[in-house]
Design a protein around this motif. Structure first.
Motif, PDB file in Angstrom:
ATOM      1  N   SER A  69     -12.963   4.803  -5.354  1.00  0.00           N
ATOM      2  CA  SER A  69     -12.875   3.216  -5.348  1.00  0.00           C
ATOM      3  C   SER A  69     -11.840   2.638  -6.253  1.00  0.00           C
ATOM      4  O   SER A  69     -10.968   1.823  -5.873  1.00  0.00           O
ATOM      5  CB  SER A  69     -14.304   2.895  -5.310  1.00  0.00           C
ATOM      6  N   GLY A  70     -11.834   3.183  -7.345  1.00  0.00           N
ATOM      7  CA  GLY A  70     -11.229   2.876  -8.469  1.00  0.00           C
ATOM      8  C   GLY A  70      -9.685   3.054  -8.546  1.00  0.00           C
ATOM      9  O   GLY A  70      -8.707   2.341  -9.080  1.00  0.00           O
ATOM     10  N   SER A  71      -9.228   4.103  -7.666  1.00  0.00           N
ATOM     11  CA  SER A  71      -7.946   4.299  -7.659  1.00  0.00           C
ATOM     12  C   SER A  71      -7.201   3.611  -6.414  1.00  0.00           C
ATOM     13  O   SER A  71      -6.031   3.476  -6.488  1.00  0.00           O
ATOM     14  CB  SER A  71      -7.816   5.883  -6.990  1.00  0.00           C
ATOM     15  N   PHE A  72      -7.793   2.723  -5.889  1.00  0.00           N
ATOM     16  CA  PHE A  72      -7.086   1.796  -4.904  1.00  0.00           C
ATOM     17  C   PHE A  72      -5.989   0.854  -5.511  1.00  0.00           C
ATOM     18  O   PHE A  72      -6.077   0.293  -6.661  1.00  0.00           O
ATOM     19  CB  PHE A  72      -8.203   0.604  -4.418  1.00  0.00           C
ATOM     20  N   GLN A  73      -4.953   0.893  -4.773  1.00  0.00           N
ATOM     21  CA  GLN A  73      -3.465   0.223  -4.969  1.00  0.00           C
ATOM     22  C   GLN A  73      -3.439  -0.700  -3.889  1.00  0.00           C
ATOM     23  O   GLN A  73      -3.272  -0.447  -2.853  1.00  0.00           O
ATOM     24  CB  GLN A  73      -2.222   0.924  -5.330  1.00  0.00           C
ATOM     25  N   ASP A  74      -3.212  -2.033  -4.168  1.00  0.00           N
ATOM     26  CA  ASP A  74      -2.775  -3.080  -3.070  1.00  0.00           C
ATOM     27  C   ASP A  74      -1.395  -3.145  -2.943  1.00  0.00           C
ATOM     28  O   ASP A  74      -0.443  -3.097  -3.756  1.00  0.00           O
ATOM     29  CB  ASP A  74      -3.266  -4.291  -3.555  1.00  0.00           C
ATOM     30  N   LEU A  75      -0.891  -2.826  -1.760  1.00  0.00           N
ATOM     31  CA  LEU A  75       0.445  -2.610  -1.354  1.00  0.00           C
ATOM     32  C   LEU A  75       1.197  -4.012  -0.820  1.00  0.00           C
ATOM     33  O   LEU A  75       2.427  -3.935  -0.155  1.00  0.00           O
ATOM     34  CB  LEU A  75       0.894  -1.375  -0.659  1.00  0.00           C
ATOM     35  N   HIS A  76       0.452  -4.928  -0.743  1.00  0.00           N
ATOM     36  CA  HIS A  76       0.722  -6.235   0.089  1.00  0.00           C
ATOM     37  C   HIS A  76       2.019  -6.741  -0.710  1.00  0.00           C
ATOM     38  O   HIS A  76       2.074  -7.221  -1.812  1.00  0.00           O
ATOM     39  CB  HIS A  76      -0.248  -7.350  -0.013  1.00  0.00           C
ATOM     40  N   PRO A  77       3.076  -6.992   0.173  1.00  0.00           N
ATOM     41  CA  PRO A  77       4.356  -7.286  -0.443  1.00  0.00           C
ATOM     42  C   PRO A  77       4.313  -9.083  -0.645  1.00  0.00           C
ATOM     43  O   PRO A  77       3.651  -9.603   0.165  1.00  0.00           O
ATOM     44  CB  PRO A  77       5.623  -7.156   0.631  1.00  0.00           C
ATOM     45  N   ALA A  78       4.697  -9.587  -1.821  1.00  0.00           N
ATOM     46  CA  ALA A  78       4.836 -11.130  -2.007  1.00  0.00           C
ATOM     47  C   ALA A  78       5.585 -11.609  -0.938  1.00  0.00           C
ATOM     48  O   ALA A  78       6.479 -11.306  -0.207  1.00  0.00           O
ATOM     49  CB  ALA A  78       5.675 -11.155  -3.372  1.00  0.00           C
ATOM     50  N   GLY A  79       5.070 -12.826  -0.570  1.00  0.00           N
ATOM     51  CA  GLY A  79       5.538 -13.702   0.537  1.00  0.00           C
ATOM     52  C   GLY A  79       5.121 -13.310   1.836  1.00  0.00           C
ATOM     53  O   GLY A  79       5.427 -14.238   2.784  1.00  0.00           O
ATOM     54  N   MET A  80       4.360 -12.240   2.171  1.00  0.00           N
ATOM     55  CA  MET A  80       4.036 -12.022   3.524  1.00  0.00           C
ATOM     56  C   MET A  80       2.353 -12.514   3.816  1.00  0.00           C
ATOM     57  O   MET A  80       1.766 -12.795   2.970  1.00  0.00           O
ATOM     58  CB  MET A  80       4.139 -10.665   3.726  1.00  0.00           C
ATOM     59  N   MET A  81       2.318 -12.769   5.124  1.00  0.00           N
ATOM     60  CA  MET A  81       1.107 -13.317   5.338  1.00  0.00           C
ATOM     61  C   MET A  81      -0.085 -12.217   5.506  1.00  0.00           C
ATOM     62  O   MET A  81      -1.110 -12.507   5.413  1.00  0.00           O
ATOM     63  CB  MET A  81       1.164 -14.244   6.758  1.00  0.00           C
ATOM     64  N   GLU A  82       0.376 -11.147   6.311  1.00  0.00           N
ATOM     65  CA  GLU A  82      -0.434  -9.953   6.342  1.00  0.00           C
ATOM     66  C   GLU A  82       0.383  -8.636   6.243  1.00  0.00           C
ATOM     67  O   GLU A  82       1.396  -8.627   6.319  1.00  0.00           O
ATOM     68  CB  GLU A  82      -0.994  -9.910   7.859  1.00  0.00           C
ATOM     69  N   SER A  83      -0.401  -7.539   5.814  1.00  0.00           N
ATOM     70  CA  SER A  83       0.220  -6.283   5.954  1.00  0.00           C
ATOM     71  C   SER A  83      -0.936  -5.348   6.033  1.00  0.00           C
ATOM     72  O   SER A  83      -2.164  -5.618   5.973  1.00  0.00           O
ATOM     73  CB  SER A  83       0.678  -6.064   4.429  1.00  0.00           C
ATOM     74  N   SER A  84      -0.544  -4.002   6.669  1.00  0.00           N
ATOM     75  CA  SER A  84      -1.588  -2.852   6.908  1.00  0.00           C
ATOM     76  C   SER A  84      -0.675  -1.721   7.004  1.00  0.00           C
ATOM     77  O   SER A  84       0.459  -1.400   7.388  1.00  0.00           O
ATOM     78  CB  SER A  84      -2.109  -3.234   8.390  1.00  0.00           C
ATOM     79  N   LEU A  85      -1.327  -0.638   6.770  1.00  0.00           N
ATOM     80  CA  LEU A  85      -1.008   0.830   6.757  1.00  0.00           C
ATOM     81  C   LEU A  85      -1.577   1.629   7.854  1.00  0.00           C
ATOM     82  O   LEU A  85      -2.932   1.330   8.394  1.00  0.00           O
ATOM     83  CB  LEU A  85      -1.312   1.468   5.485  1.00  0.00           C
ATOM     84  N   SER A  86      -0.652   2.467   8.557  1.00  0.00           N
ATOM     85  CA  SER A  86      -1.243   3.137   9.818  1.00  0.00           C
ATOM     86  C   SER A  86      -0.963   4.785   9.617  1.00  0.00           C
ATOM     87  O   SER A  86      -1.293   5.507  10.654  1.00  0.00           O
ATOM     88  CB  SER A  86      -0.955   2.632  11.090  1.00  0.00           C
ATOM     89  N   GLY A  87       0.016   5.163   8.698  1.00  0.00           N
ATOM     90  CA  GLY A  87       0.468   6.322   8.300  1.00  0.00           C
ATOM     91  C   GLY A  87       0.696   6.655   7.043  1.00  0.00           C
ATOM     92  O   GLY A  87       1.334   5.800   6.420  1.00  0.00           O
ATOM     93  N   THR A  88       0.480   7.770   6.593  1.00  0.00           N
ATOM     94  CA  THR A  88       1.023   8.044   5.311  1.00  0.00           C
ATOM     95  C   THR A  88       1.463   9.708   4.910  1.00  0.00           C
ATOM     96  O   THR A  88       0.667  10.633   5.651  1.00  0.00           O
ATOM     97  CB  THR A  88      -0.110   7.562   4.019  1.00  0.00           C
ATOM     98  N   THR A  89       2.193  10.042   4.133  1.00  0.00           N
ATOM     99  CA  THR A  89       2.380  11.428   3.893  1.00  0.00           C
ATOM    100  C   THR A  89       1.875  11.787   2.397  1.00  0.00           C
ATOM    101  O   THR A  89       1.953  13.127   1.955  1.00  0.00           O
ATOM    102  CB  THR A  89       3.873  11.981   3.729  1.00  0.00           C
ATOM    103  N   GLY A  90       1.358  10.636   1.711  1.00  0.00           N
ATOM    104  CA  GLY A  90       1.041  10.746   0.461  1.00  0.00           C
ATOM    105  C   GLY A  90       1.987  10.306  -0.542  1.00  0.00           C
ATOM    106  O   GLY A  90       1.609   9.626  -1.482  1.00  0.00           O
ATOM    107  N   ALA A  91       3.365  10.387  -0.235  1.00  0.00           N
ATOM    108  CA  ALA A  91       4.413   9.556  -1.076  1.00  0.00           C
ATOM    109  C   ALA A  91       4.912   8.633  -0.199  1.00  0.00           C
ATOM    110  O   ALA A  91       5.504   7.782  -0.920  1.00  0.00           O
ATOM    111  CB  ALA A  91       5.510  10.829  -1.147  1.00  0.00           C
ATOM    112  N   GLN A  92       4.942   8.529   1.072  1.00  0.00           N
ATOM    113  CA  GLN A  92       5.471   7.251   1.829  1.00  0.00           C
ATOM    114  C   GLN A  92       4.538   6.956   3.117  1.00  0.00           C
ATOM    115  O   GLN A  92       3.801   7.554   3.365  1.00  0.00           O
ATOM    116  CB  GLN A  92       6.750   7.779   2.546  1.00  0.00           C
ATOM    117  N   GLN A  93       4.466   5.569   2.911  1.00  0.00           N
ATOM    118  CA  GLN A  93       3.403   4.944   3.783  1.00  0.00           C
ATOM    119  C   GLN A  93       4.165   4.018   4.758  1.00  0.00           C
ATOM    120  O   GLN A  93       5.228   3.505   4.496  1.00  0.00           O
ATOM    121  CB  GLN A  93       2.585   3.985   2.837  1.00  0.00           C
ATOM    122  N   VAL A  94       3.510   3.746   5.927  1.00  0.00           N
ATOM    123  CA  VAL A  94       4.222   3.230   7.069  1.00  0.00           C
ATOM    124  C   VAL A  94       3.178   1.835   7.825  1.00  0.00           C
ATOM    125  O   VAL A  94       1.889   2.448   7.576  1.00  0.00           O
ATOM    126  CB  VAL A  94       4.875   3.568   8.051  1.00  0.00           C
ATOM    127  N   GLY A  95       3.605   0.994   8.223  1.00  0.00           N
ATOM    128  CA  GLY A  95       2.615   0.005   8.958  1.00  0.00           C
ATOM    129  C   GLY A  95       3.303  -1.127   9.228  1.00  0.00           C
ATOM    130  O   GLY A  95       4.671  -1.088   9.819  1.00  0.00           O
TER     131      GLY A  95
END
Length: 231
Positions: A69-95
């Protein structure tokens, strides 16, 4: 989502969604919900990372975990209304992200909010990503009201339209190596199939089903030697 012996998703606890992982039994559930958000969801996993979204103040934020739980990182970019992830390699994330103007754009990250790259192709009205190998990203983009399966190589300008000839709609759900799977719609019905990096390479798998099946789609892909396995 599942990877090796671990399963990821969410559980409703106290009426709220809580991101979590399992290792094959109900009792193994590990609650990954971070402090602050009202709810959380795991959507994709790699061997070292869980990816998905949290809800903060009614707004969805893309996020990643590393098994706690404590390892969570918020990747929400500044200025965006919403964001979400649907895939990861561990080094790269997409959504995807929703821009301030309300458009849905394909989105790429490399482990931080500051690493965000907008992959929305020129001429598209919306786009999103579902999977990545680390060097290629796959999903779809909409042109003139028609959703087209697509493949990217790290930039908006690298988009390759994979919509098969004669198809009115298509989308890629998963990718491995040089193969991609998803569906293409012909007439009123969607057909499962796979690509090898070009629109003309689409192989329609729907004909392998008994005649009483009207629609199908691919959601996962892997290879064993020369054999392509699709779920």
């Amino acid at each position: 989502s599942t990877i090796e012996t671990q399963q990821g998703g969410y559980a409703i606890i106290g009426g709220l969604a809580r991101a979590g992982v399992w290792t094959g039994t109900a009792a193994s559930f590990l609650n990954l919900h971070p402090v602050g958000p009202t709810s959380s969801f795991i959507i994709a996993m790699s061997a070292s990372q869980q990816a998905g979204l949290v809800v903060v103040g009614g707004q969805t934020h893309a996020g990643i975990w590393a098994g706690t739980s404590g390892s969570f990182q918020d990747l929400h970019p500044a200025g965006m209304m919403e964001s979400s992830l649907s895939g990861t390699t561990g080094a790269q994330q997409v959504g995807y992200v929703k821009t301030a103007g309300g458009e849905i754009h394909a989105a790429l990250w490399s482990g931080s909010a500051a690493s965000f790259v907008d992959l929305h192709p020129p001429g598209a009205t919306s786009s999103s990503l579902n999977a990545t190998t680390g060097s290629q990203q796959a999903g779809s983009a909409t042109f003139g009201g028609s959703e087209h399966a697509g493949l990217w190589s790290g930039s908006a300008g690298s988009f390759v339209d994979l919509n098969p000839p004669g198809s009115g709609q298509s989308r890629i759900s998963a990718i491995t190596g040089v193969r991609q799977t998803g569906f293409a719609r012909f007439g009123a019905n969607s057909h499962a199939g796979f690509w090898s990096g070009s629109a003309g390479s689409f192989v329609d798998l729907h004909g392998a089903l008994p005649a009483n099946y009207t629609e199908s789609g691919g959601i996962a892909i892997s290879t064993v030697g020369a054999t392509v396995l699709i779920a």
